[in-house]
Design an enzyme around this catalytic site. Sequence first.
Site, mmCIF file in Angstrom:
data_model
loop_
_atom_site.group_PDB
_atom_site.id
_atom_site.type_symbol
_atom_site.label_atom_id
_atom_site.label_comp_id
_atom_site.label_asym_id
_atom_site.label_seq_id
_atom_site.Cartn_x
_atom_site.Cartn_y
_atom_site.Cartn_z
ATOM 1 N N GLY A 111 -24.033 26.970 -21.231
ATOM 2 C CA GLY A 111 -24.902 26.876 -22.955
ATOM 3 C C GLY A 111 -25.488 28.241 -23.363
ATOM 4 C CG ASP A 112 -27.943 31.207 -21.497
ATOM 5 O OD1 ASP A 112 -27.962 30.161 -21.195
ATOM 6 O OD2 ASP A 112 -29.091 32.177 -21.968
ATOM 7 N N PRO A 113 -23.437 31.795 -22.775
ATOM 8 C CG PRO A 113 -21.538 31.469 -21.727
ATOM 9 C CD PRO A 113 -23.233 31.461 -22.033
ATOM 10 N N GLY A 139 -24.317 31.896 -27.885
ATOM 11 C CA GLY A 139 -24.045 32.804 -28.275
ATOM 12 C C GLY A 139 -22.755 33.467 -29.680
#
Lengths: 409, 425
Positions: B177-179, B182
């Site tokens: 989920g992070d990138p 981002g």
Amino acid sequence: MTTADADGAPEAGPLEGVRVLDLAQGIAGPYAAKWLGSLGADVVKVEPPAGDPARLAGPFPGDESDPEASGLYLYLNTSKRGITLDLESEEGRGLLRDLAARADIVIESFAPGYLAGRGLDYEALRSQNPGLVLVSITPFGQSGPYAGTPAEEITLFALSGHMWLTGDPYRPPLKNGGSQPSYQAGLNALAAAIIAHFGSLMTGEGTHVDLSAQETLAGMLELYGPFASQAGIKPRRRGNTVSAIYGTYQCADGYAGVYCLPRNYENMARAVGIPELLEPPFIDADERLRSNDMLEALLSGWFFQHSGREIFEMGKSHRFPAGYVATVEDLLESEQLRERHFFAEDDHPLAGPVRFPGHLWLSSEYAWDTRRAPTLGEHTADVLTELGVSDERREQLRAGGALGGSDGS
Amino acid sequence: MSPARRPLEGIRVADLTAMWAGPYATMVLADFGADVIKVEAPRAWDNLRTLIRPPLALGEHWWNSNAYFQEYNRNKRSLTLDLTTERGKEIFGRLVAQSDVVIENFRADVMERLGIGPDWLREQREDIIVVGMASFGKTGPDASAMAYGPVVEQLSGLASLTGYGDGIPFKTGVSYGDPVAGVAAAAAVVTALIQRRRTGRGQVIDLAQREPMTTLIGEAFMEWAMNGRLMPHRGNESATMAPHNAYPCAGEDEWVAIAVGSDEEWAGLCSAMGEPGLIDDARFATAPARLDHREELDPIVAAWTATVSKDEAFERCRTRGVPAGPVWTIPEVLGDAHLEQRGYYEDAEHAEVGTWAMHGWLWRTTDAGPCVLAPAPDLGSHNREILGGLLGVSDEEMDTLAASGVIGDTPIGERTRSEIVGSRR
């Protein structure tokens, strides 16, 4: 489905006035172009006479294949107008040149060399439009030994290192769900198109974006890529559970997870309510790792007594990161997503009522505009008229095969 | 030819993000030319600096030099400023006045608690673009929930689609989920810059990390709407293609992914396997037939792959137009010949650890030149040039601020690598 502000007047989208040509097919390019359309750009999707292959991909209502009712196509092509052009005909290519001369952004996902072979490479297109941004999306990019190599989701997942890291350590490496490499390329293509367009606005100079799905994926290897490179660490897949406080558990009604950093541990331990968790050995981060199996056993019992939603609520009230494995049905019923107007709705003439994700983020300055995907060639006549093509000329082009099938007019 | 001007040159970003999602967003902005000023405090630094500890983290001042922090913070500048102090907040206000964008991925309530919410930020600069990346957004009943990537993945629906087919859901290897959040946030920022150029107005972006993730499984929502069904775990199989799997190769834990859709690809695979006679086998003659007989087909393919290396299996498939990919280990990705030839990895250098490779451009543009112009900044290493040069703080006051811990170049309370490694002996 157009959203309106409180006075009922449509708000200008942030990309109002931006013209986009979506030559791409499948998932990645159409995904990027769909959001440009939702943000207010005028997106014209150019399909070959046979249509985007996504039209054949489904899901279909009642599993009856119908190129006008493919769920994948309908999701990925909202907020666009659709035309058909045969790029194998000289006249079709001429129309594309005319469209590109007026466009700000062109998105394509042909094999490397396809457009160049038809006189439609970036240099040719920008010669009449120096600010043009061309975004080319391929599995491996425009150059290098794998350029032009065919790929599928699973092979890209493998070649980028993600498959090695995903799945149970005692079973084969696992592909994650859906079509993530293509969606990932599409999301990056969206950012690429917007950033390059901004650059073009500032300098008057366009650019050619060469986006490789393998590269976008290889750039998101978290700590594993960096530590392998700098420190020679060789990671391997670890399933769902890195440690007892960083893993997925079976809960009363499915699966739930707690993914805590050391700093979140005490809040979690208080929520679980087993007094020993706040005592040695568990209270110390290093000791806790040495007693990991014991901790995992204690937490397993606790998870089993609670529903996923209860565990999520405890994470909220006690401030630690906890969640549950939500299905799309759960998400459609989520109060949180409802309040944030996350889902767009459509009552499609062929597909019936559908609800699907309708925005990427919220802004104080605009709302997202979702319009249903076009039928094959639905806007061919409109778009050609805007290009200054007369009705008569259009019929000649059609008769000559440059437009393919029906234009819906 | 000199490299092209980067599209975001002249845009300044006051970057309060930490961990992976937010810094990934500002990595994209910095790579494309924005002046990203990473704001941390001597008592509250980006936890990514110290999440993976020595001995894995290299360099005496490992919070500066370790690869995890370095990879996603290259091309940025570092300013320390304790925002819980009045003076720190006041100086931050001056930075905001000279910035185009303020971005953060704190829990939903943190900015307001620090007294630097959107209203305060607009007082510093009227047309500021404010981006918040709370896991579930700033509004709604779940706004206060906190999450890292795996929880975001669970609550986006993706985890429900990943598994071997026995009902157990799996997470993606990385904090997926992070990138995703981002890259979406970077797109949100530049969309706002385009709009501001036309309207002169700033805006507030509320990006719930879970929401862009959820857009990556659109077809699962359509399947539910159209047929009332949840998409099943398919393991490494496909609903439309066979063979489609990870097949074991010679050696231990060696695999190659192969996916055959068309009859041409099937013919190519038969040739790659040295089994031209299989083309005439009616069980496998068409795509629907191959799907119907996949349980007979998989062992045939696996019997071949077991006799060859994954590299050879890949080459034999690739040269015959068959989609295939060795399941590269992470060092093998770093050594991938194609990425190498495209110049995907670039050298990064830090005085404490020497030279290593990090990924460069996420996508290439015309005449872009190298992506990594500077390694990630040491904590507080640009304090003097930013405070003195940009914000008008005197040298004398900088000394006072350093003495009280409002600024600094060392994470207060953290130990050096030799202190940590020494204590373990």
